[in-house]
Design a protein around this motif. Structure first.
Motif, PDB file in Angstrom:
ATOM      1  N   GLY A  68       0.892  -1.208   0.126  1.00  0.00           N
ATOM      2  CA  GLY A  68      -0.084   0.009   0.117  1.00  0.00           C
ATOM      3  C   GLY A  68       0.820   1.240  -0.026  1.00  0.00           C
ATOM      4  O   GLY A  68       0.661   2.190  -0.568  1.00  0.00           O
ATOM      5  N   GLY A  69       1.929   1.168   0.750  1.00  0.00           N
ATOM      6  CA  GLY A  69       2.844   2.492   0.713  1.00  0.00           C
ATOM      7  C   GLY A  69       3.417   2.791  -0.404  1.00  0.00           C
ATOM      8  O   GLY A  69       3.436   3.945  -1.021  1.00  0.00           O
ATOM      9  N   ILE A  72       0.788   4.619  -2.618  1.00  0.00           N
ATOM     10  CA  ILE A  72       0.682   5.688  -2.383  1.00  0.00           C
ATOM     11  C   ILE A  72       1.885   6.581  -2.784  1.00  0.00           C
ATOM     12  O   ILE A  72       1.769   7.731  -3.679  1.00  0.00           O
ATOM     13  CB  ILE A  72       0.644   6.019  -0.820  1.00  0.00           C
ATOM     14  CG1 ILE A  72      -0.369   5.499  -0.359  1.00  0.00           C
ATOM     15  CG2 ILE A  72       0.754   7.638  -0.522  1.00  0.00           C
ATOM     16  CD1 ILE A  72      -0.281   5.366   1.296  1.00  0.00           C
ATOM     17  N   VAL A  97       2.200   6.833   5.215  1.00  0.00           N
ATOM     18  CA  VAL A  97       1.488   8.063   4.708  1.00  0.00           C
ATOM     19  C   VAL A  97       2.594   9.094   4.638  1.00  0.00           C
ATOM     20  O   VAL A  97       2.994   9.507   3.525  1.00  0.00           O
ATOM     21  CB  VAL A  97       0.173   8.367   5.181  1.00  0.00           C
ATOM     22  CG1 VAL A  97      -0.201   9.508   4.431  1.00  0.00           C
ATOM     23  CG2 VAL A  97      -0.746   6.879   4.824  1.00  0.00           C
ATOM     24  N   SER A 139      -6.192  10.117   4.239  1.00  0.00           N
ATOM     25  CA  SER A 139      -5.816   8.823   4.814  1.00  0.00           C
ATOM     26  C   SER A 139      -7.135   8.408   5.511  1.00  0.00           C
ATOM     27  O   SER A 139      -7.630   9.132   6.564  1.00  0.00           O
ATOM     28  CB  SER A 139      -4.734   8.876   5.540  1.00  0.00           C
ATOM     29  OG  SER A 139      -4.624   7.664   6.232  1.00  0.00           O
ATOM     30  N   MET A 141      -7.835   6.846   7.895  1.00  0.00           N
ATOM     31  CA  MET A 141      -7.491   6.070   8.798  1.00  0.00           C
ATOM     32  C   MET A 141      -8.491   5.275   9.691  1.00  0.00           C
ATOM     33  O   MET A 141      -9.462   5.603  10.160  1.00  0.00           O
ATOM     34  CB  MET A 141      -6.478   6.984   9.809  1.00  0.00           C
ATOM     35  CG  MET A 141      -6.142   6.429  10.798  1.00  0.00           C
ATOM     36  SD  MET A 141      -4.609   5.335  10.419  1.00  0.00           S
ATOM     37  CE  MET A 141      -3.735   5.240  12.099  1.00  0.00           C
ATOM     38  N   ALA A 167      -6.086   1.896   2.749  1.00  0.00           N
ATOM     39  CA  ALA A 167      -5.747   0.839   3.301  1.00  0.00           C
ATOM     40  C   ALA A 167      -6.987   0.288   4.376  1.00  0.00           C
ATOM     41  O   ALA A 167      -6.904  -1.015   4.677  1.00  0.00           O
ATOM     42  CB  ALA A 167      -4.538   1.092   4.326  1.00  0.00           C
ATOM     43  N   HIS A 168      -7.675   1.094   4.766  1.00  0.00           N
ATOM     44  CA  HIS A 168      -8.895   0.445   5.851  1.00  0.00           C
ATOM     45  C   HIS A 168     -10.033   0.622   5.290  1.00  0.00           C
ATOM     46  O   HIS A 168     -11.075   0.271   6.048  1.00  0.00           O
ATOM     47  CB  HIS A 168      -8.595   1.295   7.043  1.00  0.00           C
ATOM     48  CG  HIS A 168      -7.498   1.159   7.817  1.00  0.00           C
ATOM     49  ND1 HIS A 168      -7.084   1.923   8.835  1.00  0.00           N
ATOM     50  CD2 HIS A 168      -6.478   0.077   7.977  1.00  0.00           C
ATOM     51  CE1 HIS A 168      -5.812   1.644   9.095  1.00  0.00           C
ATOM     52  NE2 HIS A 168      -5.512   0.531   8.867  1.00  0.00           N
ATOM     53  N   SER A 189      -4.241  -1.808   0.361  1.00  0.00           N
ATOM     54  CA  SER A 189      -2.916  -2.377   0.726  1.00  0.00           C
ATOM     55  C   SER A 189      -3.615  -4.126   0.926  1.00  0.00           C
ATOM     56  O   SER A 189      -4.750  -4.186   1.480  1.00  0.00           O
ATOM     57  CB  SER A 189      -2.486  -1.904   2.215  1.00  0.00           C
ATOM     58  OG  SER A 189      -1.764  -2.957   2.799  1.00  0.00           O
ATOM     59  N   GLN A 191      -1.953  -6.157   2.767  1.00  0.00           N
ATOM     60  CA  GLN A 191      -0.949  -6.381   3.949  1.00  0.00           C
ATOM     61  C   GLN A 191      -1.839  -7.412   4.795  1.00  0.00           C
ATOM     62  O   GLN A 191      -2.978  -7.181   4.961  1.00  0.00           O
ATOM     63  CB  GLN A 191      -0.563  -5.314   4.457  1.00  0.00           C
ATOM     64  CG  GLN A 191       0.593  -5.367   5.527  1.00  0.00           C
ATOM     65  CD  GLN A 191       0.337  -4.721   6.614  1.00  0.00           C
ATOM     66  OE1 GLN A 191      -0.499  -5.167   7.494  1.00  0.00           O
ATOM     67  NE2 GLN A 191       0.928  -3.477   6.873  1.00  0.00           N
ATOM     68  N   GLY A 201       1.263  -6.289  -0.267  1.00  0.00           N
ATOM     69  CA  GLY A 201       0.556  -6.127  -1.492  1.00  0.00           C
ATOM     70  C   GLY A 201      -0.154  -4.946  -1.304  1.00  0.00           C
ATOM     71  O   GLY A 201      -0.478  -4.480  -0.309  1.00  0.00           O
TER      72      GLY A 201
HETATM   73  C1  LIG Z   1      -1.490  -0.487   6.231  1.00  0.00           C
HETATM   74  C2  LIG Z   1      -1.560   0.996   6.078  1.00  0.00           C
HETATM   75  C3  LIG Z   1      -0.904   1.870   4.923  1.00  0.00           C
HETATM   76  C4  LIG Z   1       0.195   1.026   3.887  1.00  0.00           C
HETATM   77  O1  LIG Z   1       0.165  -0.290   4.047  1.00  0.00           O
HETATM   78  P1  LIG Z   1       1.252  -1.115   3.692  1.00  0.00           P
HETATM   79  O2  LIG Z   1       0.828  -2.198   2.624  1.00  0.00           O
HETATM   80  O3  LIG Z   1       1.977  -1.768   4.914  1.00  0.00           O
HETATM   81  O4  LIG Z   1       2.558  -0.272   2.910  1.00  0.00           O
HETATM   82  C5  LIG Z   1      -1.207   2.984   4.511  1.00  0.00           C
HETATM   83  N1  LIG Z   1      -2.128   3.768   5.179  1.00  0.00           N
HETATM   84  C6  LIG Z   1      -2.807   3.018   6.321  1.00  0.00           C
HETATM   85  C7  LIG Z   1      -3.735   3.990   7.258  1.00  0.00           C
HETATM   86  C8  LIG Z   1      -2.506   1.741   6.731  1.00  0.00           C
HETATM   87  O5  LIG Z   1      -2.991   1.517   7.906  1.00  0.00           O
END
Ligand SMILES: *Cc1c(COP(=O)(O)O)cnc(C)c1O
Length: 396
Positions: A68-69, A72, A97, A139, A141, A167-168, A189, A191, A201
């Protein structure tokens, strides 16, 4: 009767489905793990996954990436962020982020959050007017969606490209629209702790073909971009193929193979998360000194984690609640801790960037707790957890 101690594991996800394990074995037996290493006529697991995720998301283009990173980071570069450019983002987010903004040479400009843990859109308007940013990276979050229509309007008014960190919020909606589809791009993400699990991923989605062509070259496509499953048509690559750097962030066939069967389970899993969230929330809501964030009617969220705060207190009281819950087998995270533990989401621990004053966010995070809700917990587990939290809060 006293409540029993909870004995479940807050970091234990469900096993990878048998169908996904079988698919992984098939890929391993071919030896062709690189996404572009294909037999004649074969589309490949990664391209298939891109096509399927694009269809699920309702986005014309999807690019599978290593995290996910990285999604971004590539989105920021493909949106044209240059070294020194300010980038607006939430004060309350996870380390990848601001890390992605920093990696492209951008300067994070942090926007306050409100009581409901969403971006504070009034603060955004003030900072958008002053910062001179070209990009707003929202984000979502812990899965909290702000008023997306107003966010889109503010971005239009200040000439900001909107990028969503989903991601969430994979599968979450605002007013019926899927999170990720509101601006230039959505970043996801896969992950282990998110909504699909390939260890690591991610996906980048967009409806802008030129943006996606730039992102595809940056992902490391070795001029093999015609082998993508949901990519733009070839004319969009005419300039990007020479102008964009290769940042090597491709997804591999093995992880794509274990994700594809999970996509068909996603809708059902979202319903399972939401039942679990409700089971905990209904009990937490009974504790007079705890507050759950309000969730507006337009928001359809995915309850893969839950947040709540103490209505009043200080650091000592917060630490006491964490300890009382731990005694009961309930693992809480507290966002007010001075030192990062296990993960970082506090802007003060990101010392590579310029320190910023965020009094409202600090006050909210000082009393905020967080808990994962893995699908390995039963509804009965969740009711017990909720009761134990309420009991601990009453014992403060
Ligand atoms: C997990 C997460 C990411 C990025 O995820 P990765 O796949 O671990 O790089 C980005 N933003 C938020 C808020 C996340 O919780």
């Amino acid at each position: 009767m006293p409540l029993p101690r909870f004995t479940g594991n807050f970091t234990q996800q469900e096993p990878i489905p048998d169908e996904a394990i079988a698919a992984a074995t098939r890929v391993l037996k071919t030896g062709r793990l690189h996404r572009y290493n294909l037999a004649a006529g074969e589309m490949g697991e990664v391209a298939e996954l891109e096509a399927e995720y694009a269809a699920w998301q309702g986005a014309p283009y999807c690019l599978a990436l290593t995290s996910g990173g990285q999604a971004i980071q590539i989105a920021l570069r493909a949106a044209g962020v240059q070294p020194g450019d300010p980038v607006l983002t939430n004060a309350f987010t996870l380390a990848p982020v601001p890390g992605a903004i920093h990696a492209v040479g951008g300067k994070p400009v942090l926007v306050e959050i409100d009581q409901e843990l969403c971006l504070d859109l009034d603060d955004l308007e003030c900072k958008a007017a002053k910062a001179g940013a070209k990009v707003m990276l929202v984000s979502h979050m812990r899965g909290h969606l702000c008023d997306m229509q107003r966010l889109v309007d503010i971005c239009a008014a200040y000439g900001l490209e909107l990028i969503e960190d989903c991601a969430h919020t994979m599968g979450a909606r605002w007013d019926g629209g899927l999170s990720g589809n509101f601006g230039l791009a959505g970043c996801f993400s896969t992950q282990t702790y998110k909504h699909m699990n390939s260890g690591e991923g991610g996906f980048l989605t967009s409806s802008d073909p030129d943006f996606m062509a730039r992102a595809t070259i940056m992902s490391g496509s070795y001029m093999l971009f015609e082998r993508h499953g949901a990519g733009p048509s070839l004319e969009h690559f005419a300039d990007p193929r020479y102008e964009q750097p290769n940042c090597s962030a491709r997804l591999d066939a093995l992880r794509a193979a274990i994700l594809r069967p999970q996509l068909s389970l996603l809708e059902g899993n979202i319903a399972r998360w939401n039942e679990r969230y409700k089971a905990v929330a209904d009990e937490v809501a009974k504790a007079p000194n705890l507050r759950l964030p309000l969730r507006p009617n337009q928001e359809f969220f995915v309850g893969s984690s839950i947040q709540f705060s103490l209505r009043a207190g200080d650091a000592q009281r917060c630490q006491r609640l964490v300890a009382l819950c731990a005694d009961r087998g309930v693992e809480l995270k507290w966002f007010g801790h001075a030192e990062p533990h296990g993960f970082t989401s506090n802007h003060r621990s990101w010392r590579y960037m310029q320190a910023q004053e965020l009094p409202n966010s600090d006050a909210i995070l000082a009393l905020l707790f967080d808990m994962r809700l893995p699908l390995t917990f039963s509804l009965e587990d969740c009711r017990l957890i909720g009761k134990l939290i309420a009991e601990a809060a009453d014992a403060l």
